[in-house]
Design an enzyme around this catalytic site. Structure first.
Site, PDB file in Angstrom:
ATOM      1  N   HIS A  47     -16.132 155.873 -11.808  1.00 43.86           N
ATOM      2  CA  HIS A  47     -16.102 154.373 -12.133  1.00 43.86           C
ATOM      3  C   HIS A  47     -14.976 154.138 -13.079  1.00 43.86           C
ATOM      4  O   HIS A  47     -14.343 153.306 -13.017  1.00 43.86           O
ATOM      5  CB  HIS A  47     -17.373 154.228 -12.970  1.00 43.86           C
ATOM      6  CG  HIS A  47     -17.431 152.943 -13.833  1.00 43.86           C
ATOM      7  ND1 HIS A  47     -17.392 152.687 -14.919  1.00 43.86           N
ATOM      8  CD2 HIS A  47     -17.522 151.671 -13.111  1.00 43.86           C
ATOM      9  CE1 HIS A  47     -17.370 151.576 -15.403  1.00 43.86           C
ATOM     10  NE2 HIS A  47     -17.534 150.685 -14.177  1.00 43.86           N
ATOM     11  N   GLU A  50     -12.024 153.597 -10.879  1.00 43.39           N
ATOM     12  CA  GLU A  50     -11.689 152.213 -10.261  1.00 43.39           C
ATOM     13  C   GLU A  50     -11.242 151.369 -11.282  1.00 43.39           C
ATOM     14  O   GLU A  50     -10.481 150.457 -10.984  1.00 43.39           O
ATOM     15  CB  GLU A  50     -13.229 151.824 -10.035  1.00 43.39           C
ATOM     16  CG  GLU A  50     -13.536 150.436  -9.685  1.00 43.39           C
ATOM     17  CD  GLU A  50     -14.760 149.872 -10.122  1.00 43.39           C
ATOM     18  OE1 GLU A  50     -14.685 148.799 -10.686  1.00 43.39           O
ATOM     19  OE2 GLU A  50     -15.853 150.561 -10.266  1.00 43.39           O
ATOM     20  N   HIS A  51     -11.559 151.626 -12.759  1.00 39.89           N
ATOM     21  CA  HIS A  51     -10.916 150.609 -13.429  1.00 39.89           C
ATOM     22  C   HIS A  51      -9.373 150.556 -13.709  1.00 39.89           C
ATOM     23  O   HIS A  51      -8.928 149.690 -13.889  1.00 39.89           O
ATOM     24  CB  HIS A  51     -11.915 150.881 -15.007  1.00 39.89           C
ATOM     25  CG  HIS A  51     -13.009 149.994 -15.227  1.00 39.89           C
ATOM     26  ND1 HIS A  51     -12.963 149.196 -16.180  1.00 39.89           N
ATOM     27  CD2 HIS A  51     -14.186 150.086 -14.582  1.00 39.89           C
ATOM     28  CE1 HIS A  51     -14.529 148.698 -16.240  1.00 39.89           C
ATOM     29  NE2 HIS A  51     -15.149 149.376 -15.075  1.00 39.89           N
ATOM     30  N   GLU A 127     -18.908 148.307 -21.671  1.00 40.60           N
ATOM     31  CA  GLU A 127     -19.806 148.124 -20.544  1.00 40.60           C
ATOM     32  C   GLU A 127     -21.099 148.940 -20.655  1.00 40.60           C
ATOM     33  O   GLU A 127     -22.089 148.486 -20.146  1.00 40.60           O
ATOM     34  CB  GLU A 127     -19.000 148.433 -19.152  1.00 40.60           C
ATOM     35  CG  GLU A 127     -19.694 148.166 -17.940  1.00 40.60           C
ATOM     36  CD  GLU A 127     -18.907 148.552 -16.879  1.00 40.60           C
ATOM     37  OE1 GLU A 127     -19.390 147.995 -15.670  1.00 40.60           O
ATOM     38  OE2 GLU A 127     -17.787 148.858 -16.887  1.00 40.60           O
TER      39      GLU A 127
END
Length: 420
Positions: A47, A50-51, A127
């Site tokens: 993740h 991905e950022h 997040e």
């Protein structure tokens, strides 16, 4: 509509579907590396990666990436799941080459600037904090952990904050080096696209990538268990999971029809019995999730702490009753909902591109849509009742509770009710 496939010499796969009458297209790269490909010390790295894809490449700054797509009115995004990381864009027909160039750039050429890593670390920590503050979000992470104890597939996709705080450039580069080979990538495009043009561009952009060994994730084992977190909230949140079929199992269609009839809409059994007749909750639903080698039927509801046991008991009773008296009309309705939802969703080129990539990941092929519809139509009421019987009495079970749940019955109590 025409589906076409091609594979480059290095194993990079391409799938396209032309949708006549459209003036736009969706195009992206799906990498078969997600949360379940991480080692425990890497939890959250897929993740994080991905950022970082949007934080600058060797050719473009973060602002350049955003402006390149938005200057032509397009949209670019990405997501990480437990089995896939996707990078995709939606643009007008004439801008497909630009979109593919940008997507290829962020996948192949991220620079992982240390300053940008620190900035994005803060974003991801926010997040994580937001997820922890959202009860009907975080409870599913806890349920997943209980369903698959001490396994990559059971860990949160975002990762724990302490690991996210420790990731550095070398960690990101290591994960890319392990999992971002051409054999792990699928280029999928749908809408106003020309297959031959896409293949030629893909050859130029991805053809020189060196192959990497495929690192298969460890097989999943549904363990079951209970997570209980007390907190002074207005509602008590409950989520149940039962072991179900994986997406390569033909029984997945039966499971999806069963979950829809049980709790998939306003006409479903749980909605009618728990909300409409008894007023015990505002939200209640059932859904089926599937992975390569396992799956789950998940049920969720939010209610007051003093009504939690009543709601949980009725839910178990409705599951048991479905095994005995699920009707042809209910199965027909659930089947129609499933087919309509699938077919309506496929009017979107983005959804079609995602479906193509998913099917290539699963089967290395794209079965005709008519075959899928036929498999759905082939599910009988007897099949659904048999699935309901297994879910009500035989399937392994996990439970997650959050909120004013101190007096709620434990997992063992619900198991006793299943057996009664």
């Amino acid at each position: 509509m025409t589906v076409q496939q091609h594979q480059l010499a290095n194993g990079f796969r391409i799938v396209t579907e032309t949708m006549p009458g459209l003036q736009s297209a969706a195009i992206g790269v799906w990498v078969t590396a997600g949360g379940r490909n991480e080692r425990i010390e890497q939890n959250g790295i897929a993740h994080f990666l991905e950022h970082m894809a949007f934080k600058g490449t060797k050719r473009r700054s973060a602002l350049d990436i955003a402006e390149a797509i938005e200057d032509v009115g397009g949209y670019i995004n990405a997501y990480t799941s437990r089995e896939v990381t996707a990078y995709y864009a939606r643009v007008l027909q004439e801008d497909v080459p630009l979109a593919l160039d940008v997507v290829a750039d962020i996948v192949l050429n991220p620079v992982f600037d240390p300053r940008e890593i620190e900035i994005e670390r803060g974003v991801i920590l926010q997040e994580i904090g937001q997820a922890l503050d959202t009860p009907d979000d975080v409870i599913f992470d806890w349920l997943q952990e209980e369903s698959y104890h001490d396994q990559p597939i059971g860990r949160t996709i975002l990762g724990p904050a302490e690991r996210v705080r420790a990731f550095d450039r070398a960690d990101l580069e290591r994960f890319v080096g392990e999992h971002y080979g051409p054999g792990q990538m699928i280029l999928s495009a749908s809408g106003a696209v020309d297959h031959d043009v896409i293949v030629k561009m893909a050859e130029d952009l991805f053809g020189d990538l060196a192959s990497k060994p495929l690192m298969m994730p460890k097989g999943a084992t549904f363990t079951g268990g209970e997570a209980r977190y007390e907190k002074a909230l207005e509602q008590a949140h409950i989520a149940l999971a039962f072991e179900g079929p994986g997406y390569r199992d033909d029984a997945i269609y039966t499971a999806q029809i069963y979950s829809s009839a049980l709790g998939g809409g306003m006409s479903s059994r749980l909605f009618q019995e728990v909300r409409e007749k008894r007023g015990l909750c505002y939200t209640i639903f059932a859904q089926t999730g599937a992975y390569a080698d396992t799956g789950t039927l998940t049920l969720y509801a939010g209610t007051s702490g003093d009504q939690l046991d009543e709601l949980a008991g009725i839910t178990i009773d409705e599951m048991k009753r479905a095994a005995c008296d699920m009707s042809d009309a209910e199965v027909d309705r659930a089947r129609a909902q499933m087919k309509a939802g699938m077919l309506m969703g496929l009017e979107s080129p983005t959804n079609r591109a995602e479906r193509l990539a998913r099917l290539v990941q699963i089967w290395d092929d794209v079965p005709p849509l008519a075959d899928t519809v036929a498999r759905i139509d082939a599910v009988t009421t007897a099949d659904v009742r048999a699935m309901a019987e297994d879910m009500a009495h035989g399937a392994s079970m996990a439970l997650a509770l959050y909120g004013p749940v101190g007096d709620a019955a434990p997992l063992a109590g619900l198991q006793e009710r299943r057996a009664a």
